[in-house]
Design an enzyme around this catalytic site. Structure first.
Site, PDB file in Angstrom:
ATOM      1  N   CYS A   2      22.222   7.431 -35.138  1.00 41.06           N
ATOM      2  CA  CYS A   2      23.446   6.675 -34.878  1.00 41.06           C
ATOM      3  C   CYS A   2      23.491   5.541 -35.892  1.00 41.06           C
ATOM      4  CB  CYS A   2      23.455   6.122 -33.461  1.00 41.06           C
ATOM      5  SG  CYS A   2      22.049   5.058 -33.082  1.00 41.06           S
ATOM      6  N   CYS A  29      22.168   1.759 -40.646  1.00 36.54           N
ATOM      7  CA  CYS A  29      20.886   2.316 -40.182  1.00 36.54           C
ATOM      8  C   CYS A  29      20.504   3.605 -40.885  1.00 36.54           C
ATOM      9  CB  CYS A  29      20.944   2.599 -38.686  1.00 36.54           C
ATOM     10  SG  CYS A  29      21.724   1.284 -37.769  1.00 36.54           S
ATOM     11  N   HIS A  63      12.146   0.346 -36.222  1.00 35.05           N
ATOM     12  CA  HIS A  63      13.311   0.830 -36.943  1.00 35.05           C
ATOM     13  C   HIS A  63      13.629  -0.119 -38.095  1.00 35.05           C
ATOM     14  CE1 HIS A  63      17.228   2.280 -37.915  1.00 35.05           C
ATOM     15  NE2 HIS A  63      17.941   1.623 -37.016  1.00 35.05           N
TER      16      HIS A  63
END
Lengths: 432, 717
Positions: free
Chosen positions: A417, A90, A387
């Protein structure tokens, strides 16, 4: 800190589009090249002056194995400019900036074009292992008998595809899909369903206000999607923001990852979206020599690791590290951007930031403190905006830098995260 | 380059073992053509090959893998005085090629192979057709074809005789009628060549095939040959269909396509001698005709214009790699799309996002069309898409080498834009304006570097119209002119340098033409007659159709500008005001003189009511008379423009007018047409037009048809 700090010189991003929607037909490199060309046009440097290109991308298309290289050439950079693709789940977009920073710190480069690109709409469906083996057997079969035997070995279950999106979002170390790690945090940190929904609603409201107030216009370059027919319009805003989102609508949703008692729904999770973001990284003197006032200084960068089953707490350790390295505290942060993978996860981070027990256990020091919600995710976050995994890290930095500028300078914290159990945290300083 | 090359040096014959190698060296030319010295050497070579017994296999090639020969010598064609001379030249080439073809009979193991690369057109390709096999380089610069029809003649050195055997009658007809130059892949698909290979391998592989060491057989036509090519009924049908198609598309003005449609379908059924004779007869007749002369002159004008993209000293100018276009209307979007498709990276700017979106969509649709027609590959299409970006912020043009502005025709707004651009673009960035009605000199005023401002006037639609008027403003320097011309050439347009006067050249000369058409309409001449008369003359569309296409508002604005600049001879400029006020604008509003909807435009029965009826009737009843009147108006203004030195030469004026309006190319342009009629007669007819009652009754009527001093003095000679 050296006298000539690294800076984010300039940056631009595409709007974020709901997966399967406006950007469903884009190819990752095309989107990346578009945003790179736009960045070049908004910056004082010509394509020939870029030393390197680093692009973060998680779902690299099979026919664009080194996305960064394709982006570089299609953005009009000469063949002589090297390019590489990086991945840290991510945070790949942030990783790209980190790599650029290291290349400059090592003296190898002076101007690096970074980008984060993700087209989650195009994640493939794959044949299962049994189906793949069947194809191999069929192609090896030469005689009519062998072919017949191969066909007889076919089973309907071979039609069932593996969904790369689902597999990509499942951590192979813990076997948990991301949403389930958020459920673990919700239980352990006592985050209720109502807490999560309330947070999600606020994200949409803040994002909507930012959009309508024109605050995203400074970051966004509109994109006309591929396959647009006559009369089609370019996408100008992030289209995952739900204008009519209400607490009631959120409450009606069933838990997605753990039925029937879970607290994480699709409404209080980040959206699956497509998008790209590009940034220039260089030293401050280099930017100012070209007549450019940079967006922000990069004063701290840190990575950390944690339990994969509790990946959502990644930001806590990473933030502790970066604050220690820069000698700053949470109170010093004028702007905080913490990625909203899940509402429950953000709220768990909030509690962990302020938990003396957590701090003692993980770094033997004082807790970081209370998050000030007037400064944190002030323009909404991934729950409303989406995202696009490879791009988010870069987008977070861009949004944080602009918000810092709007508030007259100071320091900003951008932290995420990372699936698999990591955290990344950068600190920016206003450069005005 | 030598003036007269030594015999034996233009086409050199050498023997490598048993392989005869014939090289088209042409040391006296930068690009080899089949000129007289080449013909003589080829004749010497074939004579030697006929005489000697000790060779097996013939290889014919150019001086390198990217050069062969570009067809017949255009200077020689231009120098032809009469039909007999033309026929002589044709028969000489035919005899030569037949001798090559007849060499085939003697050889069993070796073959006669042509190895071609670069341009291989016309007579050069016809030489290859007389051999056994053709191997072509697969490089992107390979261009193979028979373009003679574009010069008003036909392939008369055996092309019409031999191509049908390779490609079949229908395909050969298509290739020769269209006259296109084909890429290597297209040529292979069409059967024009037998094999492709990389240019680095061309000589070696062709030599191996010629020696018989490497097999290669020509694709057989098989059943198709029997069913179509050698079937008299099928051939008759093909010939009739071709003739109909040619008449429809050319209006019968061009004889060459009719001859081609007559000769090619029978090529497989008739004997070689008969078809060659038919070719020679037609070519002889056509080569000496005015049509060929005029088409050749236009072709040469286009070639000459290619030199404009260099400084006066001959140095190449820096090509434009990044182009900015401001204004995403019809013209701006067109310019941006054409430039992107020709390899220039373009940034299109407009304050209206909707206009930008529409321009991008149009660009993508155009590329999809080309992809479907297999004219480009997918990765090329993708790269072309990448080359067009859209923005609402003019500041993002900061890295452009050149910017073309195509915003609304408003002096204040354009000046404001140019001043704004100067703040953002590099100091040496070319600033070009697509203005059609404002003086470039005015736009230069007040800028910090006015010398780099130049007019670059494109025509609508940008994709199709080949002309670009390069307007030299008062302070424009030579480098800007050269760079502007180079940009036009890079977009595959033909630049013509014109003076900075209202209407520049084309719109100025068109002014009286269009106003005269409206005046005749006012005077009672039926609308169908007006348009039909000019189409019969050879214009691609009639003047009323043209007004519909251009748009009444655009035309009226131009007419007013011309009237205020040049006076009453341009007409009142307000003839269409009533129609415009009523919302009738032509094609863009769905109705003009025609009704525009799905399908073809239909002339309105009440078309004449769009203009005010004049008191005096125009007594023109025949197409000839109508055409004569309008063409006279055009010719008179053309001479005035020449006199005023709007362009430097008659050739350039005719070239610009033909390319900018489609004025009957076979007539060569307004000035050439006038000379063909005879200038004395033109003056005569002008005076008679002045005496016509409807002309006399009009303000400015007499002035329109007044022969200018230049015309009068030229007519005296």
């Amino acid at each position: 800190m050296s006298g000539d700090p690294l800076v984010l010189a300039s940056g631009v991003r595409t709007p974020l589009a709901r997966a399967g929607g406006a950007f469903a037909k884009e190819d990752a490199a095309g989107l990346g090249a578009l945003v790179a060309r736009e960045l070049l046009a908004r910056s004082p440097w010509r394509a020939e002056e870029v030393d390197e290109v680093v692009v973060g991308c998680v779902g690299v298309p099979h026919d664009q194995a080194n996305v960064a290289r394709v982006v570089a050439v299609r953005a009009g950079l000469p063949h002589s400019t090297p390019a590489r693709t990086v991945q840290r789940n991510c945070a790949s977009g942030m990783e790209a900036v980190d790599c650029a920073a290291m290349a400059i710190e090592s003296g190898r480069a002076r101007l690096v074009l970074c980008a984060g690109v993700e087209v989650m709409s195009r994640y493939p469906l794959c044949f299962s292992d049994s189906a793949t083996a069947w194809f191999e057997r069929l192609s090896r079969a030469k005689s009519p008998w062998a072919k017949l035997a191969a066909f007889a070995a076919w089973r309907p279950s071979m039609l069932e595809p593996k969904v790369a999106l689902l597999e990509g979002l499942t951590d192979p170390l813990s076997g948990l899909i991301m949403g389930r790690t958020a459920e673990i945090l919700a239980r352990e940190w006592s985050i209720s369903r109502e807490d999560a929904d309330r947070y999600a609603l606020r994200s949409h409201e803040r994002a909507r206000a930012a959009r309508d107030g024109g605050r995203f216009a400074r970051e966004i370059a509109p994109v006309l999607p591929s396959g647009a027919r006559p009369g089609a319009a370019a996408l100008v805003h992030d289209d995952a923001i739900r204008d009519g989102q209400t607490a009631e609508a959120l409450a009606k949703l069933a838990p997605w990852f753990e039925k029937p008692d879970g607290r994480v729904t699709v409404g209080n999770s980040c959206g699956i979206t497509d998008g790209a973001c590009a940034l220039f990284v260089c030293r401050e003197s280099f930017a100012r020599a070209a007549g450019l006032a940079p967006l922000a200084r990069l004063v701290g960068r840190a990575w950390s690791g944690c339990d994969p089953a509790r990946m959502g707490l990644g930001p806590v350790q990473a933030t502790a590290r970066v604050l220690r390295a820069t000698g700053l505290t949470l109170v010093d942060m004028e702007v905080v951007e913490i990625n909203e993978a899940f509402a429950a996860q953000v709220l768990a981070c909030e509690k962990a930031f302020d938990s003396a027990a957590y701090a003692r256990e993980h770094w033997g020091g004082a807790p970081l403190g209370q998050l000030d919600w007037s400064r944190t995710n002030a323009n909404g976050g991934a729950i409303a905006l989406g995202h696009p995994v490879g791009a988010t890290g870069a987008r977070l930095l861009l949004t944080a830098a602009h918000e810092l500028g709007a508030r007259g300078g100071g320091h900003a914290l951008a932290t995420l995260c990372i699936g698999g159990g990591q955290g990344g945290a950068f600190v920016l300083e206003g450069a005005a | 380059m030598n003036a007269t090359p030594a015999p034996g040096s233009v086409a050199t014959l050498a023997f490598e073992g048993e392989l005869a190698v014939l090289t088209l060296a042409a040391p006296h030319r930068s690009l080899p053509v089949i000129d007289l010295p080449m013909l003589e050497d080829l004749e010497r070579a074939v004579a030697e090959l006929e005489r000697r017994e000790d060779w097996q296999g013939l290889l014919v090639l150019g001086r390198d893998a990217r050069t062969f020969a570009a067809g017949a010598d255009l200077d020689a064609i231009e120098a032809i005085e009469d039909e007999r001379e033309a026929r002589g030249l044709v028969e000489r080439g035919q005899a030569l090629h037949s001798r090559f073809e007849d060499l085939r009979a003697r050889d069993k193991r070796g073959r006669m192979v042509a190895a071609v690369g670069g341009a291989c057109a016309g007579g050069a390709y016809e030489l290859c057709l007389a051999l056994d096999l053709i191997v072509a380089s697969d490089a992107p610069d390979t261009r193979i074809g028979l373009p003679e029809v574009k010069l008003g003649i036909l392939p008369a050195w055996g092309g019409a005789t031999r191509l049908p055997r390779r490609a079949g009658v229908s395909k050969a007809l298509d290739i020769i009628l269209k006259g296109r130059l084909h890429s290597a892949k297209e040529a292979l698909r069409a059967g024009m060549v037998d094999r492709l290979c990389a240019p680095e391998d061309l000589r070696r592989i062709a030599a191996e095939i010629a020696r018989g060491e490497r097999p290669l057989t020509r694709r057989r036509r098989g059943a198709a040959a029997l069913l179509v090519d050698r079937n008299p009924i099928a051939c008759a049908l093909v010939a009739a269909a071709a003739r109909r198609a040619v008449l429809r598309s050319t209006g019968g003005h061009y004889q060459a396509p009719l001859d081609i449609a007559r000769i090619v379908p029978w090529a497989r059924l008739a004997s070689r001698a008969d078809t060659l004779r038919a070719e020679a007869e037609a070519a002889g007749r056509l080569a000496a005709s005015p049509t060929t002369r005029n088409l050749l002159r236009v072709f040469r004008g286009v070639e000459r214009a290619k030199k404009l993209g260099a400084t006066p000293e001959g140095a190449r100018v820096e090509p434009t790699r990044r182009l900015g276009v401001v204004g995403a209307g019809v013209m701006g979007a067109g310019i941006a799309g054409v430039a992107a498709r020709r390899g220039v990276a373009v940034r299109l700017a407009d304050t209206r996002r909707a206009a930008l979106d529409a321009a991008l969509v149009a660009h993508r649709l155009e590329l999809e069309k080309r992809l479907r027609a297999r004219r480009i590959e997918r990765h090329e299409a993708r790269a072309t898409l990448d080359r067009l970006d859209a923005t609402v912020d003019v500041a993002t043009l900061r890295h452009c080498d050149a910017v073309v502005e195509a915003i609304v025709e408003d002096l204040a707004k354009k000046r404001e834009l140019l001043a704004l651009l100067e703040q953002h673009v590099p100091g040496d960035c070319l600033l070009a304006t697509n203005t059609s009605s404002l003086p470039v000199g005015e736009l230069q005023r007040g800028l910090s570097r006015p010398e780099r401002v130049v007019g670059l006037h494109f025509f609508n639609p940008v994709e199709r119209m080949p002309l670009v008027e390069v307007v030299r403003g008062e302070r424009t320097d030579a480098s800007a002119v050269a760079r502007a011309a180079a940009l036009a050439l890079a977009m595959e347009k033909t630049p013509v340098i014109v003076a900075d006067v209202p209407g520049f050249l084309v719109n100025r000369v068109l002014g009286p033409y269009l106003d005269e058409a409206l005046a005749l309409l006012s005077g009672g001449v039926p609308a169908e007659l007006v348009d039909a008369a000019l189409r019969a003359f050879g214009m691609p569309m009639g003047p009323l159709e043209l007004l519909d296409e251009v748009g009444f508002d655009v035309a009226a604005h131009a007419a007013r500008t011309l009237a205020s600049a040049y006076g009453a001879r341009m007409g009142p400029g307000d003839r269409l005001d009533a129609a415009i006020a009523a919302g009738t604008l032509g094609r863009k509003s769905g109705r003009g003189f025609h009704l525009h909807g799905a399908g073809r435009a239909r002339l309105r029965p009440d078309a004449a009511t769009l203009v005010e009826r004049s008191a005096t009737r125009a007594s023109l009843a025949t197409p000839d008379a109508v055409a004569r009147r309008l063409v006279l108006a055009t010719v008179a203004e053309a001479f005035r423009s020449l006199e005023a030195r709007v362009v430097a030469t008659e050739d350039e004026l005719d070239l610009a007018f033909v390319l900018g309006t489609g004025f009957a190319p076979f007539r060569g342009g307004p000035l050439r047409h006038a000379r063909t009629i005879g200038l004395a007669r033109v003056v005569d007819e002008l005076r008679r037009a002045q005496d016509e009652p409807d002309v006399r009754a009009r303000a400015g009527g007499g002035e329109r048809f007044e022969p200018c001093p230049l015309l009068l003095s030229l007519a005296k000679r």
